[in-house]
Design a protein around this motif. Structure first.
Motif, mmCIF file in Angstrom:
data_model
loop_
_atom_site.group_PDB
_atom_site.id
_atom_site.type_symbol
_atom_site.label_atom_id
_atom_site.label_comp_id
_atom_site.label_asym_id
_atom_site.label_seq_id
_atom_site.Cartn_x
_atom_site.Cartn_y
_atom_site.Cartn_z
ATOM 1 N N VAL A 162 0.815 -1.213 0.000
ATOM 2 C CA VAL A 162 0.000 0.000 0.000
ATOM 3 C C VAL A 162 0.847 1.260 0.000
ATOM 4 O O VAL A 162 0.603 2.196 -0.739
ATOM 5 N N SER A 163 1.864 1.302 0.833
ATOM 6 C CA SER A 163 2.550 2.575 1.032
ATOM 7 C C SER A 163 4.014 2.624 0.629
ATOM 8 O O SER A 163 4.590 3.703 0.570
ATOM 9 N N THR A 164 4.635 1.500 0.355
ATOM 10 C CA THR A 164 6.084 1.489 0.166
ATOM 11 C C THR A 164 6.551 2.349 -1.001
ATOM 12 O O THR A 164 7.508 3.112 -0.857
ATOM 13 N N LEU A 165 5.908 2.255 -2.144
ATOM 14 C CA LEU A 165 6.331 3.056 -3.291
ATOM 15 C C LEU A 165 6.172 4.545 -3.009
ATOM 16 O O LEU A 165 7.095 5.335 -3.243
ATOM 17 N N ILE A 166 5.035 4.920 -2.457
ATOM 18 C CA ILE A 166 4.785 6.330 -2.148
ATOM 19 C C ILE A 166 5.795 6.828 -1.120
ATOM 20 O O ILE A 166 6.397 7.897 -1.275
ATOM 21 N N LYS A 167 5.997 6.044 -0.071
ATOM 22 C CA LYS A 167 6.936 6.431 0.989
ATOM 23 C C LYS A 167 8.351 6.558 0.434
ATOM 24 O O LYS A 167 9.068 7.505 0.770
ATOM 25 N N THR A 168 8.754 5.630 -0.403
ATOM 26 C CA THR A 168 10.107 5.661 -0.960
ATOM 27 C C THR A 168 10.324 6.913 -1.796
ATOM 28 O O THR A 168 11.365 7.567 -1.691
ATOM 29 N N ILE A 169 9.355 7.273 -2.599
ATOM 30 C CA ILE A 169 9.467 8.483 -3.421
ATOM 31 C C ILE A 169 9.544 9.720 -2.535
ATOM 32 O O ILE A 169 10.415 10.587 -2.722
ATOM 33 N N ILE A 170 8.664 9.807 -1.547
ATOM 34 C CA ILE A 170 8.637 10.975 -0.664
ATOM 35 C C ILE A 170 9.943 11.090 0.120
ATOM 36 O O ILE A 170 10.539 12.167 0.201
ATOM 37 N N VAL A 171 10.398 9.986 0.698
ATOM 38 C CA VAL A 171 11.638 10.008 1.476
ATOM 39 C C VAL A 171 12.812 10.439 0.604
ATOM 40 O O VAL A 171 13.624 11.279 1.003
ATOM 41 N N THR A 172 12.894 9.916 -0.599
ATOM 42 C CA THR A 172 13.999 10.264 -1.503
ATOM 43 C C THR A 172 13.944 11.736 -1.891
ATOM 44 O O THR A 172 14.979 12.415 -1.924
ATOM 45 N N LEU A 173 12.747 12.252 -2.149
ATOM 46 C CA LEU A 173 12.605 13.665 -2.504
ATOM 47 C C LEU A 173 12.963 14.600 -1.348
ATOM 48 O O LEU A 173 13.425 15.717 -1.569
ATOM 49 N N ILE A 174 12.760 14.147 -0.126
ATOM 50 C CA ILE A 174 13.124 14.963 1.040
ATOM 51 C C ILE A 174 14.607 14.821 1.367
ATOM 52 O O ILE A 174 15.301 15.812 1.623
ATOM 53 N N VAL A 175 15.115 13.596 1.357
ATOM 54 C CA VAL A 175 16.497 13.335 1.764
ATOM 55 C C VAL A 175 17.507 13.965 0.819
ATOM 56 O O VAL A 175 18.492 14.568 1.270
ATOM 57 N N THR A 176 17.291 13.865 -0.477
ATOM 58 C CA THR A 176 18.300 14.307 -1.434
ATOM 59 C C THR A 176 18.690 15.774 -1.249
ATOM 60 O O THR A 176 19.874 16.069 -1.056
ATOM 61 N N PRO A 177 17.756 16.724 -1.265
ATOM 62 C CA PRO A 177 18.187 18.108 -1.054
ATOM 63 C C PRO A 177 18.713 18.360 0.362
ATOM 64 O O PRO A 177 19.609 19.190 0.549
ATOM 65 N N LEU A 178 18.187 17.637 1.346
ATOM 66 C CA LEU A 178 18.664 17.798 2.726
ATOM 67 C C LEU A 178 20.134 17.424 2.855
ATOM 68 O O LEU A 178 20.899 18.121 3.531
ATOM 69 N N VAL A 179 20.518 16.329 2.246
ATOM 70 C CA VAL A 179 21.908 15.880 2.319
ATOM 71 C C VAL A 179 22.829 16.934 1.718
ATOM 72 O O VAL A 179 23.841 17.304 2.321
ATOM 73 N N PHE A 180 22.476 17.457 0.554
ATOM 74 C CA PHE A 180 23.329 18.456 -0.079
ATOM 75 C C PHE A 180 23.377 19.747 0.724
ATOM 76 O O PHE A 180 24.441 20.367 0.874
ATOM 77 N N ALA A 181 22.256 20.167 1.279
ATOM 78 C CA ALA A 181 22.223 21.390 2.082
ATOM 79 C C ALA A 181 23.053 21.226 3.353
ATOM 80 O O ALA A 181 23.842 22.113 3.700
ATOM 81 N N LEU A 182 22.892 20.107 4.042
ATOM 82 C CA LEU A 182 23.658 19.878 5.277
ATOM 83 C C LEU A 182 25.140 19.733 5.011
ATOM 84 O O LEU A 182 25.967 20.202 5.801
ATOM 85 N N LYS A 183 25.507 19.079 3.926
ATOM 86 C CA LYS A 183 26.921 18.966 3.583
ATOM 87 C C LYS A 183 27.532 20.344 3.375
ATOM 88 O O LYS A 183 28.657 20.616 3.813
ATOM 89 N N LYS A 184 26.786 21.228 2.725
ATOM 90 C CA LYS A 184 27.273 22.586 2.499
ATOM 91 C C LYS A 184 27.405 23.347 3.820
ATOM 92 O O LYS A 184 28.398 24.025 4.067
#
Length: 189
Positions: A162-184
């Motif tokens: 029910v939720s894995t695909l949706i959750k995976t997309i949402i988590v990836t969309l949130i994590v990716t910019p966060l990682v780059f921002a925090l690294k900076k």
């Protein structure tokens, strides 16, 4: 060297604090029309990529402890009583940064950095989902059937699909910019 240790400790504490806030408020769950998506494991995924394996494990351990605490004090779902077992509530959570970290290290420098972060986020997210459900099945298949009236494998498969695909997309969309921002931010700290 001492400055880096202090900086990493401060950022780890911030991610632990964020985990606590997310677990005890609605911020840790996105409620969509068809499904609720837990995103409280995002700080552990981010910590593993930005700060390192042990910092990620520390954040994930807190996530697991809070899962255990909530299962003990305010269970709401059908499966919540099973989360009083640390093999369900803590162990799978601690595996999140482990898989995230090693996938990220393996891909960094070999592929586009956005893809490395995105793939690592997907792996971390799926580790959370599949490790929790695998442990539930291995340890509690019969009680799940007795509680729900549905064979455990069928019940878990339904919960995952029910939720894995949706959750995976949402988590990836949130994590990716966060990682780059925090690294900076960390680089300039």
């Amino acid at each position: 060297m001492e400055k880096n240790k202090t900086r990493d400790l401060v950022f780890t504490a911030m991610l632990v604090s964020l985990t606590v806030i997310m677990m005890f408020t609605p911020l840790g769950t996105l409620r969509l029309p068809m499904v609720s998506v837990t995103i409280a494991h995002i700080p552990a995924i981010v910590a593993a990529m930005v700060l390192g394996l042990w910092q990620g494990v520390a954040v994930a351990f807190v996530f697991g402890l809070i899962s255990l605490f909530i299962a003990l004090t305010t269970p709401t779902g059908v499966l919540d009583p099973f989360f009083v077992n640390p093999l369900i509530s803590i162990l799978p959570r601690v595996l999140i940064p482990v898989t995230t970290y090693f996938v990220y290290k393996a891909l960094s420098g070999k592929i586009n950095s956005k893809f490395a972060v995105g793939i690592s986020a997907v792996v971390g997210n799926l580790t959370n989902t599949f490790a929790v459900y695998a442990m539930l099945y291995l340890l509690y298949a019969k009680p799940i059937y007795e509680t729900t009236g549905i064979p455990a494998f069928q019940y878990i498969l339904g919960a995952i699909s029910v939720s894995t695909l949706i959750k995976t997309i949402i988590v990836t969309l949130i994590v990716t910019p966060l990682v780059f921002a925090l690294k900076k931010i960390i680089k300039n700290a």
